[in-house]
Design an enzyme around this catalytic site. Structure first.
Site, PDB file in Angstrom:
ATOM      1  N   HIS A 156      44.926 -25.651  46.063  1.00  0.00           N
ATOM      2  CA  HIS A 156      46.447 -25.356  45.979  1.00  0.00           C
ATOM      3  C   HIS A 156      46.869 -24.296  46.745  1.00  0.00           C
ATOM      4  CE1 HIS A 156      46.498 -28.961  43.216  1.00  0.00           C
ATOM      5  NE2 HIS A 156      45.406 -28.286  42.716  1.00  0.00           N
ATOM      6  N   SER A 277      52.611  -8.794  71.255  1.00  0.00           N
ATOM      7  CA  SER A 277      53.927  -9.285  71.434  1.00  0.00           C
ATOM      8  C   SER A 277      54.581  -8.752  72.580  1.00  0.00           C
ATOM      9  CB  SER A 277      54.557  -9.280  70.152  1.00  0.00           C
ATOM     10  OG  SER A 277      55.858  -9.244  70.508  1.00  0.00           O
ATOM     11  N   LYS A 283      52.366  -5.973  66.856  1.00  0.00           N
ATOM     12  CA  LYS A 283      51.875  -7.367  66.482  1.00  0.00           C
ATOM     13  C   LYS A 283      50.548  -7.516  67.318  1.00  0.00           C
ATOM     14  CE  LYS A 283      53.734 -10.678  65.078  1.00  0.00           C
ATOM     15  NZ  LYS A 283      54.645 -11.584  65.605  1.00  0.00           N
ATOM     16  N   GLU A 290      45.661 -20.427  66.881  1.00  0.00           N
ATOM     17  CA  GLU A 290      46.674 -21.371  66.646  1.00  0.00           C
ATOM     18  C   GLU A 290      46.463 -22.466  68.148  1.00  0.00           C
ATOM     19  OE1 GLU A 290      50.524 -18.790  65.686  1.00  0.00           O
ATOM     20  OE2 GLU A 290      49.226 -17.830  67.092  1.00  0.00           O
TER      21      GLU A 290
END
Ligand code: ARG
Length: 458
Positions: A156, A277, A283, A290
């Site tokens: 979980h 970024s 970043k 992804e």
């Protein structure tokens, strides 16, 4: 210009209709298989005396010249042709004259395309399997380096029990092993030759289907000619096996993304597999992971597209079937790209064992071991579970962990607790005690690594 199939129709079609109908821009990928299939067909026609030996030789030489010229770039695909089959036959006839027109004896584009596609996908599946193997090597090597790196295992997405990072990684290795098995299994069922089924009903010529099948390395021939030209279940099976593979890659990606966040910081991806970024200088984004996660949806889409395109088709061939190629080619290309980037991304990532360890020290992930301690001293598991829960609650109140709660406090809950409990709930001990086969102990992880390596050698 009139089409090669001009006969009852004039063979003159509208140019927009031509574009719509044409498949050469994607089926040109199968040129090698188409030529190999035609060579085997010409050889069979010659061997069976359906054409003369000299004619067969002329056809085979002509085809081999076309192959050379396509490979060297001397010959380019003519995008105005309807498909790869028509293109090659047309060039052949231009080059060797009327003999070229004999190639299509006892054959139809329906069995030809079914043949080409099976051969093409057979080769492509081989490349995918090699790439999965490379990924498994990267995963297994990382697992070995980290077979004793302790981190919380989750259920979980809540810290559950201590495990090793090696154990976690080997879970994926096991999944990939089954993925390879599924792909191989699909190829085994697909490697059956449809050539000789002709349009749908077989042929009046005395052909030898086994001759062609053997030349083209098929294990056997389709035993029903209608089935041979009608079904594309092999595309569906491969797309399904690849969808499952992508599901595994996508879960792995999701974890890579989580682990490389500041919230976890269990790993750092190499600069080569991250992006910056355009506005936030700090970043470092896990774009590759992804994209793999995102492209999973695309491969599932290919599978659904195939299933849907075929669900209502009456036997035998229908032009709808031309849609099989873009879907299955897209699935293969996508999976290939994902695997190519995933393996080195895993191989080059840095593992932060200290951060993993720190995370493992909070969250009471040794509470099960505390309960087991009492069970070993005679308490039924349910009662031990309850006591351990109460002790965790007390620790939380006092801002302590199980390792720092004094023995007097333990004694309040059960006289069974002794000094040795601390050794029992030590994280490394928790891991090492999980000796059941397939468990998280270092020994068990080593056995898993050996099993997978052995399977990769086989
Ligand atoms: N380009 C076609 C396809 O991909 C080849 C088969 C054409 N057969 C036919 N009867 N029109 O399916």
């Amino acid at each position: 210009m009139a089409k090669m199939w001009a006969g009852v129709t004039s063979g003159v079609t509208d140019s927009i209709a031509d574009d719509f109908n044409s498949s050469i821009r994607f089926d040109c990928k199968m040129y090698k298989q188409d030529i190999a299939g035609s060579m085997a067909h010409a050889a069979m026609l010659g061997a069976k005396g359906i054409i003369t030996d000299t004619e067969a030789e002329t056809l085979i030489d002509g085809l081999s010249g076309i192959l050379d010229d396509l490979e060297s770039g001397k010959l380019n695909f003519d995008m105005t042709c309807e498909d790869i089959h028509m293109f090659i036959e047309q060039v052949l006839t231009e080059r060797i004259g009327d003999v070229g027109k004999k190639l299509h004896t006892a054959r139809s584009r329906n069995d030809q395309v079914a043949l080409d596609l099976r051969m093409y996908l057979r080769d492509e599946t081989g490349s995918i399997i090699s790439l999965v193997r490379e990924l498994m090597i990267a995963v297994t090597d990382k697992a070995e380096e980290n077979k004793d790196a302790i981190l919380p295992g989750y259920t979980h997405l809540q810290r559950a029990q201590p495990i090793t990072f090696g154990h976690h990684l080997m879970a994926y290795a096991m999944m990939f092993l089954r993925d390879i098995d599924r792909l191989r299994d699909a190829v085994r069922r697909m490697n059956v030759s449809p050539i000789g089924s002709c349009a749908l009903a077989g042929t009046t010529y005395d052909t030898d289907r086994h001759f062609e099948a053997e030349r083209l390395s098929f294990d056997s021939i389709c035993l029903n000619s209608i089935d041979g030209v009608s079904d594309r279940d092999f595309c569906v099976e491969l797309a399904s096996a690849m969808s499952i593979l992508m599901m595994h890659l996508s879960r792995f990606s999701e974890e890579v993304i989580l682990w490389s966040s500041w919230e976890f910081k269990y790993i750092t991806l190499s600069d080569s597999y991250t992006t910056g970024s355009s506005i936030m200088p700090q970043k470092k984004n896990p774009d590759m992971a992804e994209l793999v996660r995102g492209k999973t949806g695309r491969v599932y889409g290919d599978l659904m597209g195939l299933l849907t395109a075929f669900k209502g088709l009456p036997l035998a061939y229908n032009k709808d079937m031309q849609e099989d190629k873009e879907a299955i080619f897209d699935a293969f290309e996508t999976v290939e790209m994902c695997l190519k980037v995933f393996a080195p991304m895993i191989a080059t990532m840095t593992v932060h064992r200290d951060n993993m360890k720190r995370a493992a020290q909070t969250g009471f992930i040794n509470a099960t071991d505390l309960a087991d301690y009492l069970v070993r001293r005679g308490l039924p598991f349910r009662s031990a579970y309850k006591i351990s829960g109460q002790i965790v609650a007390e620790c939380m109140k006092k801002d302590l962990v199980l390792e720092t709660l004094p023995l007097e406090d333990y004694k309040k809950y059960s006289e069974l607790f002794e000094e040795d409990l601390y050794a029992d709930i030590d994280l490394l001990a928790c891991v090492e005690k999980r000796i059941s086969e397939g468990g998280t102990s270092v020994k068990s992880v080593e056995a898993q690594i050996e099993y997978v390596r052995e399977a990769l050698r086989a």
